[in-house]
Design a protein around this motif. Sequence first.
Motif: not given
Length: 363
Positions: A271-292
């Motif tokens: 939907l680039s014709e909307l000229n809306a800003p794209g998402p900003a990258p966001y980070q989350v901790p992901f340590a051993p034992g974590d799942q997503i």
Amino acid sequence: MARGRRASAARLAQVLMAAWPFVMMGGVVAVDLLAGPQYGYLTLLALGPAFASLVGRVRRTVVIGLLAAVLSLVLAVYDDLLGARQSDLSLLSIAGVTVAGVLAAMGRQRREQELADVRSVAEVAQRVLLRPVPRRAGHLRAAVSYTSANAEARIGGDLYEIVTGPGGVRVIVGDVQGKGLEAVETAATVLGAFREAAHDEADLLGVTRRVERALNRRLSGEEFVTAVLAEAATDGTLTLLNYGHPAPLLLRADGETLLAEPGATAPPLGLSELNAPGPAPYQVPFAPGDQILLYTDGVVEARDRTGSFYPLVERSFLLGDDDPEQALEKLRLDLVAHVDGPLHDDAAMLLLRCKDPALPDAA
């Protein structure tokens, strides 16, 4: 057990539909015999071949038409109407309805075959696109589940992929607007661009720019693709980009469960014709034992018979199995049990589990 009940109900419905022409003709014969020869119900025997054409094949429609004609002659003799105008009209009606039923059955069979061919091509294309994901990708363990919608629904455009590159593991889960071969073709465009860009681009934004350009060359109008892209680095961080897609479910090793929601919403890809800003990258901790868990909206929008959505967060404890594939299968079975019937939209789920980067082969 629910699947067995549904199968039994489907078989019962098929039996009833197959028996319905005979029931109708038997009812007409019974009414004519009980009413006596002074009443003629012969013409109503045409209901037999008429109903036969709705579900039966051509041969079956012809056989039921012939049976209706024989019954009409027998009743005409009983009612002393043989050779009378009413008997002749009955035979003409049965013949006409039988011919029309044969033509209708031929057309229905042709359309059913065309639909089956298109669905078969789409299913094969989808299986080629959605190839199995690796059980291990870098310092992650992975499992995937794909549950198709009911048999009457067309093939959907859910997509997923895992690519291991120099900078870590990159993942995409998405959902193409629409159904059928066009959705599969769009999914192929997304996956092809992602697989190439995930190896070459320095960051996730570069990957999505490549995907967006590929989509813009293909899509037109208001078509779009919702997606979540993730990059798991060995330093214990997980970078996410969300393009109008359901937020991934993050399960910590200590039992905490939360939705990894972005700080601000962004429009889907394409939907680039909307000229809306794209998402900003966001980070989350992901340590051993974590799942997503990354998933498509067919999971959280699945309703039970009361209209309640599937409570994904509340059912996340099912992902506690040591084997990611077994854990995901438990969740899938619970989703199907919640709906207690065919899903109305495809449901794709991709589970990533972080293990110790120093032990890449550990279970």
